[in-house]
Write a protein that holds these residues in place. Structure first.
Motif, PDB file in Angstrom:
ATOM      1  N   VAL A   1       0.813  -1.213   0.000  1.00  0.00           N
ATOM      2  CA  VAL A   1       0.000   0.000   0.000  1.00  0.00           C
ATOM      3  C   VAL A   1       0.847   1.264   0.000  1.00  0.00           C
ATOM      4  CG1 VAL A   1      -1.980  -1.131   1.071  1.00  0.00           C
ATOM      5  CG2 VAL A   1      -0.388   0.133   2.502  1.00  0.00           C
ATOM      6  N   VAL A   2       2.030   1.215   0.584  1.00  0.00           N
ATOM      7  CA  VAL A   2       2.935   2.372   0.554  1.00  0.00           C
ATOM      8  C   VAL A   2       3.773   2.224  -0.705  1.00  0.00           C
ATOM      9  CG1 VAL A   2       4.797   3.589   1.741  1.00  0.00           C
ATOM     10  CG2 VAL A   2       2.928   2.597   3.064  1.00  0.00           C
ATOM     11  N   ASN A   3       3.299   2.841  -1.789  1.00  0.00           N
ATOM     12  CA  ASN A   3       3.953   2.672  -3.080  1.00  0.00           C
ATOM     13  C   ASN A   3       4.892   3.821  -3.429  1.00  0.00           C
ATOM     14  OD1 ASN A   3       2.096   4.673  -3.708  1.00  0.00           O
ATOM     15  ND2 ASN A   3       1.114   3.543  -5.364  1.00  0.00           N
ATOM     16  N   MET A   4       5.096   4.743  -2.513  1.00  0.00           N
ATOM     17  CA  MET A   4       6.049   5.830  -2.722  1.00  0.00           C
ATOM     18  C   MET A   4       7.371   5.440  -2.054  1.00  0.00           C
ATOM     19  SD  MET A   4       3.478   9.019  -1.884  1.00  0.00           S
ATOM     20  CE  MET A   4       4.627  10.346  -2.224  1.00  0.00           C
ATOM     21  N   THR A   5       8.468   5.842  -2.665  1.00  0.00           N
ATOM     22  CA  THR A   5       9.766   5.606  -2.050  1.00  0.00           C
ATOM     23  C   THR A   5       9.946   6.589  -0.894  1.00  0.00           C
ATOM     24  OG1 THR A   5      10.931   7.201  -3.438  1.00  0.00           O
ATOM     25  CG2 THR A   5      10.741   4.929  -4.296  1.00  0.00           C
ATOM     26  N   SER A   6      10.942   6.339  -0.067  1.00  0.00           N
ATOM     27  CA  SER A   6      11.190   7.258   1.043  1.00  0.00           C
ATOM     28  C   SER A   6      11.555   8.644   0.514  1.00  0.00           C
ATOM     29  CB  SER A   6      12.274   6.722   1.975  1.00  0.00           C
ATOM     30  OG  SER A   6      13.472   6.507   1.289  1.00  0.00           O
ATOM     31  N   ALA A   7      12.272   8.720  -0.602  1.00  0.00           N
ATOM     32  CA  ALA A   7      12.625  10.023  -1.184  1.00  0.00           C
ATOM     33  C   ALA A   7      11.378  10.750  -1.694  1.00  0.00           C
ATOM     34  CB  ALA A   7      13.637   9.847  -2.314  1.00  0.00           C
ATOM     35  N   GLU A   8      10.478  10.016  -2.355  1.00  0.00           N
ATOM     36  CA  GLU A   8       9.241  10.626  -2.854  1.00  0.00           C
ATOM     37  C   GLU A   8       8.374  11.116  -1.700  1.00  0.00           C
ATOM     38  OE1 GLU A   8       8.491   8.037  -6.940  1.00  0.00           O
ATOM     39  OE2 GLU A   8       7.866   7.208  -5.010  1.00  0.00           O
ATOM     40  N   LEU A   9       8.257  10.306  -0.660  1.00  0.00           N
ATOM     41  CA  LEU A   9       7.437  10.698   0.494  1.00  0.00           C
ATOM     42  C   LEU A   9       8.040  11.900   1.207  1.00  0.00           C
ATOM     43  CD1 LEU A   9       5.048  10.362   2.373  1.00  0.00           C
ATOM     44  CD2 LEU A   9       6.328   8.565   3.572  1.00  0.00           C
ATOM     45  N   ALA A  10       9.349  11.900   1.409  1.00  0.00           N
ATOM     46  CA  ALA A  10      10.007  13.032   2.068  1.00  0.00           C
ATOM     47  C   ALA A  10       9.783  14.314   1.273  1.00  0.00           C
ATOM     48  CB  ALA A  10      11.501  12.758   2.234  1.00  0.00           C
ATOM     49  N   ALA A  11       9.921  14.231  -0.049  1.00  0.00           N
ATOM     50  CA  ALA A  11       9.704  15.411  -0.895  1.00  0.00           C
ATOM     51  C   ALA A  11       8.252  15.872  -0.799  1.00  0.00           C
ATOM     52  CB  ALA A  11      10.077  15.098  -2.339  1.00  0.00           C
ATOM     53  N   TRP A  12       7.299  14.932  -0.822  1.00  0.00           N
ATOM     54  CA  TRP A  12       5.883  15.301  -0.737  1.00  0.00           C
ATOM     55  C   TRP A  12       5.581  15.967   0.601  1.00  0.00           C
ATOM     56  CZ3 TRP A  12       1.711  16.935  -2.657  1.00  0.00           C
ATOM     57  CH2 TRP A  12       0.535  16.914  -1.923  1.00  0.00           C
ATOM     58  N   LEU A  13       6.099  15.436   1.684  1.00  0.00           N
ATOM     59  CA  LEU A  13       5.826  16.016   2.996  1.00  0.00           C
ATOM     60  C   LEU A  13       6.361  17.445   3.082  1.00  0.00           C
ATOM     61  CD1 LEU A  13       6.538  12.949   5.309  1.00  0.00           C
ATOM     62  CD2 LEU A  13       4.305  13.849   4.609  1.00  0.00           C
ATOM     63  N   LYS A  14       7.502  17.707   2.458  1.00  0.00           N
ATOM     64  CA  LYS A  14       8.062  19.064   2.453  1.00  0.00           C
ATOM     65  C   LYS A  14       7.192  20.001   1.626  1.00  0.00           C
ATOM     66  CE  LYS A  14      12.725  17.383   3.042  1.00  0.00           C
ATOM     67  NZ  LYS A  14      13.948  17.010   2.339  1.00  0.00           N
ATOM     68  N   VAL A  15       6.761  19.546   0.465  1.00  0.00           N
ATOM     69  CA  VAL A  15       5.914  20.369  -0.409  1.00  0.00           C
ATOM     70  C   VAL A  15       4.572  20.631   0.262  1.00  0.00           C
ATOM     71  CG1 VAL A  15       4.580  20.334  -2.568  1.00  0.00           C
ATOM     72  CG2 VAL A  15       6.974  19.661  -2.567  1.00  0.00           C
ATOM     73  N   ARG A  16       4.016  19.605   0.875  1.00  0.00           N
ATOM     74  CA  ARG A  16       2.701  19.723   1.510  1.00  0.00           C
ATOM     75  C   ARG A  16       2.699  20.781   2.595  1.00  0.00           C
ATOM     76  NH1 ARG A  16       0.736  18.298   6.087  1.00  0.00           N
ATOM     77  NH2 ARG A  16      -1.438  17.807   6.344  1.00  0.00           N
ATOM     78  N   ASP A  17       3.777  20.904   3.333  1.00  0.00           N
ATOM     79  CA  ASP A  17       3.838  21.838   4.448  1.00  0.00           C
ATOM     80  C   ASP A  17       4.413  23.203   4.077  1.00  0.00           C
ATOM     81  OD1 ASP A  17       2.608  20.290   6.294  1.00  0.00           O
ATOM     82  OD2 ASP A  17       4.342  20.007   7.592  1.00  0.00           O
ATOM     83  N   ALA A  18       4.838  23.375   2.844  1.00  0.00           N
ATOM     84  CA  ALA A  18       5.409  24.663   2.450  1.00  0.00           C
ATOM     85  C   ALA A  18       4.321  25.732   2.454  1.00  0.00           C
ATOM     86  CB  ALA A  18       6.032  24.559   1.065  1.00  0.00           C
ATOM     87  N   ALA A  19       4.623  26.858   3.089  1.00  0.00           N
ATOM     88  CA  ALA A  19       3.680  27.966   3.161  1.00  0.00           C
ATOM     89  C   ALA A  19       4.462  29.274   3.141  1.00  0.00           C
ATOM     90  CB  ALA A  19       2.835  27.882   4.427  1.00  0.00           C
ATOM     91  N   GLU A  20       3.781  30.342   2.780  1.00  0.00           N
ATOM     92  CA  GLU A  20       4.459  31.636   2.703  1.00  0.00           C
ATOM     93  C   GLU A  20       4.906  32.133   4.073  1.00  0.00           C
ATOM     94  OE1 GLU A  20       2.454  34.699   0.550  1.00  0.00           O
ATOM     95  OE2 GLU A  20       1.838  33.324  -1.022  1.00  0.00           O
ATOM     96  N   GLU A  21       4.041  31.973   5.082  1.00  0.00           N
ATOM     97  CA  GLU A  21       4.344  32.528   6.394  1.00  0.00           C
ATOM     98  C   GLU A  21       5.325  31.662   7.185  1.00  0.00           C
ATOM     99  OE1 GLU A  21       0.879  31.527   5.863  1.00  0.00           O
ATOM    100  OE2 GLU A  21       0.711  33.297   4.621  1.00  0.00           O
ATOM    101  N   THR A  22       5.049  30.392   7.224  1.00  0.00           N
ATOM    102  CA  THR A  22       5.884  29.500   8.023  1.00  0.00           C
ATOM    103  C   THR A  22       6.143  28.219   7.262  1.00  0.00           C
ATOM    104  OG1 THR A  22       3.978  28.460   9.041  1.00  0.00           O
ATOM    105  CG2 THR A  22       4.924  30.335  10.209  1.00  0.00           C
ATOM    106  N   GLU A  23       7.300  27.674   7.479  1.00  0.00           N
ATOM    107  CA  GLU A  23       7.637  26.388   6.892  1.00  0.00           C
ATOM    108  C   GLU A  23       8.465  25.644   7.924  1.00  0.00           C
ATOM    109  OE1 GLU A  23       9.871  24.680   2.942  1.00  0.00           O
ATOM    110  OE2 GLU A  23       9.109  26.708   2.952  1.00  0.00           O
ATOM    111  N   PRO A  24       8.046  24.420   8.268  1.00  0.00           N
ATOM    112  CA  PRO A  24       8.790  23.684   9.287  1.00  0.00           C
ATOM    113  C   PRO A  24      10.164  23.266   8.779  1.00  0.00           C
ATOM    114  CG  PRO A  24       7.104  22.305   8.311  1.00  0.00           C
ATOM    115  CD  PRO A  24       6.926  23.687   7.736  1.00  0.00           C
ATOM    116  N   LEU A  25      11.008  22.890   9.708  1.00  0.00           N
ATOM    117  CA  LEU A  25      12.294  22.333   9.327  1.00  0.00           C
ATOM    118  C   LEU A  25      12.041  21.099   8.469  1.00  0.00           C
ATOM    119  CD1 LEU A  25      14.116  22.630  12.759  1.00  0.00           C
ATOM    120  CD2 LEU A  25      14.442  24.064  10.731  1.00  0.00           C
ATOM    121  N   PRO A  26      12.906  20.825   7.481  1.00  0.00           N
ATOM    122  CA  PRO A  26      12.650  19.699   6.571  1.00  0.00           C
ATOM    123  C   PRO A  26      12.394  18.373   7.276  1.00  0.00           C
ATOM    124  CG  PRO A  26      14.460  21.018   5.760  1.00  0.00           C
ATOM    125  CD  PRO A  26      14.091  21.572   7.117  1.00  0.00           C
TER     126      PRO A  26
END
Length: 114
Positions: free
Chosen positions: A17-42
């Motif tokens: 069911v987890v068909n994304m690689t760890s690199a793909e998931l890490a990149a998605w999590l960073k993109v998902r949380d990117a915002a103009e005001e605040t962005e968490p540490l990677p």
């Protein structure tokens, strides 16, 4: 802790069911949380469950903790409830489909990935 046969089945189901690689998931999590005001540490981007899935993808089966196993069951059940694994990928036609895809991607499952 689960017995060996149960753990083998869970490991297989989780990686099905987890068909994304760890690199793909890490990149998605960073993109998902990117915002103009605040962005968490990677290394803090994404939901706690998404971060836990990422950590599990980077582990060997023998290194799993009881908490990892609990999250693996949770992810397998959640993705199974949201996805018809036999008929994926499905074309996205509505905003609800995009939200559904993004929710699944946070758990490491991209329904559009072959």
């Amino acid at each position: 802790m689960a017995d060996a046969l149960e753990l083998d089945a869970l490991w297989t189901d989780f990686h099905r069911v987890v068909n994304m690689t760890s690199a793909e998931l890490a990149a998605w999590l960073k993109v998902r949380d990117a915002a103009e005001e605040t962005e968490p540490l990677p290394e803090q981007a994404g939901t706690p469950t998404g971060q836990h899935v990422l950590a599990i993808l980077q582990k060997r089966r023998t290194d799993l903790t009881d908490d990892d196993i609990r999250v693996m069951y949770e992810v397998v059940d959640t993705v199974g409830d949201l996805v018809d694994m036999e008929n994926e990928p499905e074309p996205e036609t509505a905003p609800e489909d995009t939200r559904r895809r993004h929710r699944l991607m946070t758990l490491g499952h991209d329904p559009l990935k072959p």
